[in-house]
Each structure stands twice: as C-alpha cells, then as structure tokens.
Design a protein around this motif. Structure first.
Motif, short mmCIF file in Angstrom:
data_model
loop_
_atom_site.label_atom_id
_atom_site.label_comp_id
_atom_site.label_asym_id
_atom_site.label_seq_id
_atom_site.Cartn_x
_atom_site.Cartn_y
_atom_site.Cartn_z
N VAL A 25 -23.20 -19.80 137.64
CA VAL A 25 -23.78 -18.85 137.09
C VAL A 25 -22.90 -18.62 136.33
O VAL A 25 -21.57 -18.06 136.18
CB VAL A 25 -23.96 -17.12 138.22
N ASN A 26 -23.59 -19.00 134.92
CA ASN A 26 -22.71 -18.81 133.70
C ASN A 26 -21.48 -19.03 133.46
O ASN A 26 -20.72 -18.86 133.06
CB ASN A 26 -22.88 -17.09 132.92
N LYS A 27 -21.15 -20.98 133.74
CA LYS A 27 -20.34 -21.45 133.33
C LYS A 27 -19.82 -21.30 132.31
O LYS A 27 -18.68 -22.11 131.93
CB LYS A 27 -20.31 -22.20 134.12
N PHE A 28 -20.45 -21.20 131.19
CA PHE A 28 -20.58 -21.48 130.21
C PHE A 28 -20.48 -20.79 129.30
O PHE A 28 -21.97 -20.24 129.21
CB PHE A 28 -20.64 -22.81 129.01
N LYS A 87 -9.92 -14.61 145.44
CA LYS A 87 -10.77 -14.83 145.29
C LYS A 87 -10.95 -14.32 143.42
O LYS A 87 -11.52 -13.95 143.15
CB LYS A 87 -11.85 -13.90 145.80
N CYS A 88 -9.36 -14.72 143.14
CA CYS A 88 -9.62 -14.42 141.94
C CYS A 88 -9.84 -15.07 141.01
O CYS A 88 -10.26 -16.63 140.82
CB CYS A 88 -7.92 -14.30 141.07
N ALA A 89 -10.92 -14.92 139.76
CA ALA A 89 -11.89 -15.70 139.12
C ALA A 89 -10.72 -16.57 137.62
O ALA A 89 -9.81 -15.20 136.84
CB ALA A 89 -12.95 -15.15 138.48
N ILE A 90 -11.27 -17.54 137.49
CA ILE A 90 -9.99 -18.36 136.88
C ILE A 90 -11.53 -18.83 135.29
O ILE A 90 -11.81 -19.32 136.34
CB ILE A 90 -9.03 -18.55 137.19
N ARG A 91 -10.89 -18.53 134.90
CA ARG A 91 -11.35 -19.13 133.20
C ARG A 91 -10.52 -19.68 132.25
O ARG A 91 -9.62 -19.66 132.03
CB ARG A 91 -13.30 -18.97 132.68
N THR A 92 -10.99 -20.79 131.54
CA THR A 92 -10.34 -21.49 130.13
C THR A 92 -10.86 -21.04 129.16
O THR A 92 -12.62 -21.04 128.78
CB THR A 92 -10.74 -22.93 130.82
N LEU A 93 -10.32 -20.13 128.26
CA LEU A 93 -11.06 -19.75 127.08
C LEU A 93 -9.71 -20.86 125.65
O LEU A 93 -9.50 -20.66 126.07
CB LEU A 93 -9.75 -18.59 126.26
N SER A 94 -11.28 -21.19 124.96
CA SER A 94 -11.03 -22.01 123.76
C SER A 94 -11.70 -21.16 122.65
O SER A 94 -12.64 -20.00 122.75
CB SER A 94 -11.92 -23.21 124.35
N VAL A 95 -10.91 -21.35 121.27
CA VAL A 95 -11.64 -21.03 120.02
C VAL A 95 -12.19 -21.99 119.01
O VAL A 95 -11.38 -23.39 118.71
CB VAL A 95 -10.30 -19.56 119.57
N ASP A 96 -13.28 -21.88 118.45
CA ASP A 96 -13.30 -23.08 117.51
C ASP A 96 -13.37 -25.12 118.41
O ASP A 96 -12.75 -25.27 117.70
CB ASP A 96 -13.06 -23.36 116.26
N GLY A 97 -13.03 -24.70 119.74
CA GLY A 97 -13.27 -25.73 120.71
C GLY A 97 -11.74 -26.30 120.65
O GLY A 97 -11.84 -27.23 121.33
N LYS A 98 -10.50 -25.25 120.65
CA LYS A 98 -9.71 -25.59 121.19
C LYS A 98 -9.44 -25.03 121.91
O LYS A 98 -9.26 -23.62 121.88
CB LYS A 98 -8.49 -25.58 119.81
N LYS A 99 -9.45 -25.51 122.87
CA LYS A 99 -8.27 -24.72 124.79
C LYS A 99 -6.94 -24.52 124.20
O LYS A 99 -6.22 -24.66 123.65
CB LYS A 99 -7.87 -25.45 125.80
N ASN A 151 -9.51 -20.56 146.91
CA ASN A 151 -11.02 -19.92 148.21
C ASN A 151 -11.48 -21.27 148.02
O ASN A 151 -12.05 -21.68 148.85
CB ASN A 151 -11.21 -18.47 147.37
N GLY A 152 -11.48 -22.14 146.40
CA GLY A 152 -12.41 -22.92 146.66
C GLY A 152 -13.78 -22.69 146.43
O GLY A 152 -14.72 -23.89 145.57
N GLU A 153 -14.33 -21.92 147.23
CA GLU A 153 -15.90 -21.30 146.57
C GLU A 153 -16.36 -20.18 145.81
O GLU A 153 -16.78 -20.82 145.02
CB GLU A 153 -16.45 -21.82 147.91
N ILE A 154 -15.26 -18.97 146.14
CA ILE A 154 -15.75 -17.98 145.27
C ILE A 154 -15.06 -17.79 144.37
O ILE A 154 -13.65 -17.28 144.22
CB ILE A 154 -15.77 -16.58 146.21
N ASN A 155 -15.38 -17.61 142.69
CA ASN A 155 -14.47 -17.58 141.38
C ASN A 155 -15.58 -17.14 140.90
O ASN A 155 -16.19 -17.73 139.66
CB ASN A 155 -14.51 -19.00 140.69
N GLU A 199 -14.10 -25.11 134.26
CA GLU A 199 -13.08 -25.64 133.75
C GLU A 199 -13.00 -26.09 135.43
O GLU A 199 -12.85 -25.87 136.43
CB GLU A 199 -11.63 -26.56 133.31
N ASP A 200 -12.92 -28.18 135.86
CA ASP A 200 -12.58 -27.98 137.25
C ASP A 200 -10.74 -27.52 137.40
O ASP A 200 -9.73 -27.71 138.30
CB ASP A 200 -12.06 -29.51 137.25
N PHE A 201 -10.04 -27.48 136.66
CA PHE A 201 -8.78 -27.11 136.55
C PHE A 201 -8.26 -25.80 136.86
O PHE A 201 -7.44 -24.92 137.07
CB PHE A 201 -7.40 -27.54 135.73
N ASN A 202 -9.85 -24.77 136.90
CA ASN A 202 -9.85 -23.76 137.34
C ASN A 202 -10.15 -23.42 138.71
O ASN A 202 -10.17 -21.91 138.63
CB ASN A 202 -11.03 -22.89 135.81
#
Length: 301
Positions: free
Chosen positions: A192-195, A226-238, A284-288, A277-280
């Motif tokens: 859900v809401n991967k982006f 079960k820590c959630a991790i996401r990549t933050l980008s600004v104007d397309g730049k990670k 746990n591998g399942e719950i993010n 992203e894949d590297f996020n």
C-alpha cells in the motif's frame, strides 16, 4: 614509531615477519626485556630514531634490543569517587524552557544547538522562538562537574514550519486508530502506498529539516525487526533513508516523529517523495509498515 615493553618474566627473542605497513613489508625482531630501547637497526644500520618513515617501500628488516632492566615502579594517582548529578528533565511551554530543581545542583548550563550559551541559577529560561533550535540543560555541582545534557527540546516559530497532511496526497486509511491530526492518515506498507509524493512551496532559500509524524505498532521498542524504512527524494534526487521505528506492540495510536533529513532548498515549489526501494527492505523481510499523519518541513537557517 616503536615503543615496546616486555616484562622480565617474558624475556627472550620474538619475531613478527611479513608485516605490511603502507608500501613496506617488515620483518621485525625484538630481543630482551624492559621498556627502553638501547639499539634499533633498520636493514643492519643503527639509527637514533626508533621509527620508520612513511615513505619506506619494499622489503626491510628491523632489529630492536631492549635494555634488560625492570622499569621503576610508578605511583597510582588515586582520586575520590565522584558521581555526576542526574540530567535535568526539560519541558517547553509558553516561550519558556523549564525544569525541576536538581538536588545538590549549584547551577545550570544552557546549550543551544549543542553550544554552551550561558550559565544560570534559575530553573527556567525565557525563549523567543525563531528558526529551528534545540535547547539542552546541564546541571552543575559545587565543584563544577556537569551532568549529562538533558534530552533536547525544540523551539521554532510557527512561520518557519509547514505541515502537509498525508491524507491530502494519498488515499486515507480506514483503520480505526486515534491521535492523528487533520482528517486522517495514510498507511504505507509493502503493498500500500509504496510511492507517496508531496508538493511543497518554500518561501525562501535556506536549510530545511524534513521529517514525518507517524505510528508503528508492529512491535515493542526494544526488540523485533519491523522498523519501516523508506527512501526520501527531492525533485527526483535521492537524499537518504527515512526511518519509522516501532513505538510499541499494538501502539497504533502512539504517534511520534521519524528521523529528520536536512535539505538545502531554493525558493519555489519542490516535490518530496518517499518510496519503498529494494534496498529499503528490513530484517523482517515481510512487515515494513507504518501510518503517516503528515510531512513536516522546518527552516533551520
């Protein structure tokens, strides 16, 4: 630089061969006991300097001879046991930072953004909020020994804060959690809401901190993965990772803030994105998963 020491009970010859130091390879031989060098040879030539140059290259031999004398006894620098005072517990309300008096405290040091600003005997400090600032307090005893610094409290004038509700940019969650602001919150997970994308209008150039108000009740704070991790980008730049740690088992109405990332913005409109992203992937591998209340952007300077 060589400063060997060998106890008398361990006297003898010892070697260390094929030791790599920068661009040199050394065969080292040490003889005798004690802590004073009486002879130092580099490739068979005695030298008064017990060291080798950093420019040395290739294979070399070092031979060291100690003076075979027991070093004189050294005295022990005994000092009385000293305990630091407890760290003050600091709060901020109505443009005032305050704390309860710390027992045996003779005064307090005020830190702003990690720097000592002044000393006071009061248990409060008046603050005029401006751009983002972190305030801490250190308790001093009569001998001027300081406690650990208190947990930081943040002051910032409302004009330097922008809040972007998450439910305005993605589908609002139907989960019945409490404690959110505005009209609701959104869920982020592996499905859900991967982006999620926010548009922000920055009023002036400067350094800004970006973080998120979130909830993560997938596990306790001291264990599990079960820590959630996401990549933050600004104007397309990670930029970097945004981290949403667990806040307690089933504590989905317990809201707090993620880590903050600092970004230099130019005046105008910018697009801020959090993506899975894949590297996020976590351990746990399942719950993010986490719930996002809003994005916060605060001007620091």
């Amino acid at each position: 630089l060589f400063k060997p020491f060998v106890p008398k009970a361990m006297l003898g010859k010892r070697t260390l061969n094929n030791f790599h130091y920068r661009n040199a390879i050394l065969d080292i031989e040490l003889n005798g006991y004690g802590s004073k060098i009486v002879s130092f040879e580099l490739d068979g030539k005695k030298t008064a300097l017990f060291e080798i140059p950093e420019t040395l290259t290739g294979k070399h031999t070092i031979k060291i001879m100690l003076n075979n004398q027991v070093p004189p006894n050294s005295s022990t620098n005994q000092q009385p046991v000293v305990f630091t005072l407890p760290a003050p517990v600091v709060k901020y309300e109505n443009q005032k930072i305050f704390w309860e008096s710390v027992e045996k405290a003779a005064g307090y040091i005020i830190l702003i953004n990690g720097k000592k600003v002044f000393k006071t005997s009061n248990t409060f400090v008046k603050v005029k909020p401006g751009v983002y600032a972190e305030h801490q307090v250190i308790a001093l005893d009569k001998n001027n020994n300081g406690s650990f610094a208190s947990e930081p409290v943040v002051t910032v004038d409302d004009q330097y804060i922008q809040v972007l509700p998450a439910e305005n940019v993605a589908e609002k969650s139907t989960l019945v959690y409490k404690g959110f602001t505005g009209d609701g919150f959104i869920e982020i997970s592996t499905t859900v809401n991967k982006f999620v994308q926010f548009k922000v209008n920055v009023a002036s150039d400067g350094l800004y901190a970006i973080d998120f108000r979130y909830a993560n009740g997938n596990g306790p704070t001291n264990t599990e993965n079960k820590c959630a991790i996401r990549t933050l980008s600004v104007d397309g730049k990670k930029i970097n990772a945004i981290v949403f740690p667990q806040r307690g088992k089933d504590e989905w109405s317990n809201w707090g803030f993620s880590n903050a990332l600092k970004v230099n913005f130019i005046k105008g409109t910018h697009v801020i994105t959090i993506s899975l992203e894949d590297f996020n992937e976590n351990m746990n591998g399942e719950i993010n998963q986490a719930m996002i209340d809003y994005l916060r952007i605060v001007k620091e300077e």
